[in-house]
Design a protein around this motif. Sequence first.
Motif, PDB file in Angstrom:
ATOM      1  N   SER A 107       8.531  10.858   2.262  1.00 49.03           N
ATOM      2  CA  SER A 107       8.988   9.633   1.588  1.00 49.03           C
ATOM      3  C   SER A 107       9.972   8.831   2.435  1.00 49.03           C
ATOM      4  O   SER A 107       9.895   7.599   2.488  1.00 49.03           O
ATOM      5  N   ARG A 108      10.885   9.490   3.112  1.00 46.19           N
ATOM      6  CA  ARG A 108      11.863   8.763   3.942  1.00 46.19           C
ATOM      7  C   ARG A 108      11.173   8.043   5.094  1.00 46.19           C
ATOM      8  O   ARG A 108      11.501   6.884   5.404  1.00 46.19           O
ATOM      9  N   ASN A 109      10.210   8.712   5.736  1.00 43.06           N
ATOM     10  CA  ASN A 109       9.481   8.063   6.827  1.00 43.06           C
ATOM     11  C   ASN A 109       8.633   6.899   6.315  1.00 43.06           C
ATOM     12  O   ASN A 109       8.506   5.863   6.984  1.00 43.06           O
ATOM     13  N   ILE A 110       8.058   7.052   5.115  1.00 47.96           N
ATOM     14  CA  ILE A 110       7.268   5.976   4.521  1.00 47.96           C
ATOM     15  C   ILE A 110       8.147   4.754   4.268  1.00 47.96           C
ATOM     16  O   ILE A 110       7.767   3.619   4.573  1.00 47.96           O
ATOM     17  N   LEU A 111       9.347   4.967   3.730  1.00 45.49           N
ATOM     18  CA  LEU A 111      10.263   3.858   3.458  1.00 45.49           C
ATOM     19  C   LEU A 111      10.747   3.207   4.750  1.00 45.49           C
ATOM     20  O   LEU A 111      10.985   1.995   4.797  1.00 45.49           O
ATOM     21  N   PHE A 154       0.830  -1.202   0.000  1.00 46.06           N
ATOM     22  CA  PHE A 154       0.000   0.000   0.000  1.00 46.06           C
ATOM     23  C   PHE A 154       0.866   1.255   0.000  1.00 46.06           C
ATOM     24  O   PHE A 154       0.655   2.178  -0.796  1.00 46.06           O
ATOM     25  N   LEU A 155       1.874   1.293   0.877  1.00 43.28           N
ATOM     26  CA  LEU A 155       2.724   2.483   0.983  1.00 43.28           C
ATOM     27  C   LEU A 155       3.584   2.665  -0.259  1.00 43.28           C
ATOM     28  O   LEU A 155       3.784   3.791  -0.721  1.00 43.28           O
ATOM     29  N   PHE A 156       4.093   1.556  -0.815  1.00 46.14           N
ATOM     30  CA  PHE A 156       4.824   1.666  -2.081  1.00 46.14           C
ATOM     31  C   PHE A 156       3.899   2.189  -3.180  1.00 46.14           C
ATOM     32  O   PHE A 156       4.301   3.008  -4.013  1.00 46.14           O
ATOM     33  N   GLY A 157       2.654   1.697  -3.200  1.00 41.33           N
ATOM     34  CA  GLY A 157       1.693   2.157  -4.189  1.00 41.33           C
ATOM     35  C   GLY A 157       1.417   3.637  -4.066  1.00 41.33           C
ATOM     36  O   GLY A 157       1.388   4.373  -5.069  1.00 41.33           O
ATOM     37  N   VAL A 158       1.226   4.109  -2.834  1.00 42.28           N
ATOM     38  CA  VAL A 158       0.977   5.540  -2.602  1.00 42.28           C
ATOM     39  C   VAL A 158       2.189   6.366  -3.015  1.00 42.28           C
ATOM     40  O   VAL A 158       2.063   7.388  -3.711  1.00 42.28           O
ATOM     41  N   LEU A 159       3.381   5.933  -2.608  1.00 42.31           N
ATOM     42  CA  LEU A 159       4.596   6.713  -2.853  1.00 42.31           C
ATOM     43  C   LEU A 159       4.895   6.853  -4.341  1.00 42.31           C
ATOM     44  O   LEU A 159       5.111   7.957  -4.848  1.00 42.31           O
ATOM     45  N   HIS A 160       4.880   5.738  -5.060  1.00 39.61           N
ATOM     46  CA  HIS A 160       5.268   5.780  -6.467  1.00 39.61           C
ATOM     47  C   HIS A 160       4.144   6.299  -7.374  1.00 39.61           C
ATOM     48  O   HIS A 160       4.420   6.956  -8.381  1.00 39.61           O
ATOM     49  N   SER A 161       2.895   6.006  -7.034  1.00 34.47           N
ATOM     50  CA  SER A 161       1.802   6.551  -7.847  1.00 34.47           C
ATOM     51  C   SER A 161       1.696   8.056  -7.664  1.00 34.47           C
ATOM     52  O   SER A 161       1.362   8.782  -8.607  1.00 34.47           O
ATOM     53  N   ALA A 162       1.990   8.549  -6.470  1.00 34.59           N
ATOM     54  CA  ALA A 162       1.971   9.994  -6.239  1.00 34.59           C
ATOM     55  C   ALA A 162       3.035  10.681  -7.080  1.00 34.59           C
ATOM     56  O   ALA A 162       2.790  11.740  -7.679  1.00 34.59           O
ATOM     57  N   SER A 163       4.207  10.073  -7.154  1.00 29.43           N
ATOM     58  CA  SER A 163       5.295  10.656  -7.931  1.00 29.43           C
ATOM     59  C   SER A 163       4.923  10.758  -9.408  1.00 29.43           C
ATOM     60  O   SER A 163       5.133  11.807 -10.045  1.00 29.43           O
ATOM     61  N   TYR A 164       4.328   9.700  -9.968  1.00 28.96           N
ATOM     62  CA  TYR A 164       3.993   9.741 -11.392  1.00 28.96           C
ATOM     63  C   TYR A 164       2.716  10.550 -11.651  1.00 28.96           C
ATOM     64  O   TYR A 164       2.534  11.078 -12.747  1.00 28.96           O
ATOM     65  N   SER A 165       1.860  10.654 -10.647  1.00 29.01           N
ATOM     66  CA  SER A 165       0.665  11.494 -10.794  1.00 29.01           C
ATOM     67  C   SER A 165       1.062  12.941 -11.068  1.00 29.01           C
ATOM     68  O   SER A 165       0.384  13.651 -11.823  1.00 29.01           O
TER      69      SER A 165
END
Length: 265
Positions: A161-165, A124-135
């Motif tokens: 992003s660092r805290n998410i990772l 979920f967090l990877f999805g949020v992080l990377h989809s936000a970047s490409y959005s």
Amino acid sequence: MSDNANNAEGTERPPQRSLNFEALKLHVLSHKIEVALWATRIFTVIFTLGYFIPIFGNAHSSYYKALLSNAATSALRLHQRLGTVQFTRQFVAQLLTEDSCHYLFYSLIFIYVAPITWVLLPVFLFGVLHSASYSLTLLDSLGHNAWWGARLLISLVEFQSRNILRIISMTEIVLMPICIILVLKGKAGLLTPFIYYHFLVQRYTSRRNPYTRNMFHEIRVLLESTAHKPNMPTIVRSVLLGIVNFATKLAPPQIPVPPSPTGSQ
């Protein structure tokens, strides 16, 4: 009064910038794989939310759909990075070093196990992080002032992003003892913790994402500092140091790699 009204009506208003859907269409047609990756990550986020808030479907079904979406993301990312599959030892060795390969295995590990809430957190967090970047890229193709509210949310995600990772890496580690508990409860197969251990080793030795390795180090420092406190009971100190020694023996050799600011998947 009428003259003033006519003057007000005659005042030219600044033109409203329309969304450039033609530019968005051209971007999508010329970046099919990137857009497909963005879509599968969005689906992962949606299905994960559907698992926690089962409004539009069955929560059990949403759980496995989220894992399948993550597997699709990982497979597309591997295709993007490695290209055509080759049946050579060099290709397999390179395949196993890719973070996307790690999370393809991750999805396959848990797709045959009873639903575990913690399992969906990393995908979920990877999805949020990377989809936000490409959005943000998609919004730029629509126009630099398009949807400022969405841009604000994206900037908040990227700022954290660092805290998410770090949360993702901590979850990866916590899932190891959870797998063992599930075996004892009969909710997972005997091979699940052994296979997951190999996944964790891959994450520890990742060339592009050092967060799991760094998190292991932080946990070790925390346990050792706690164990050596003067008022710590001897039995608790022995248990904590025993955990550190056991985990250290299982850890693979550490390879120095340059850090990645956004991680990878």
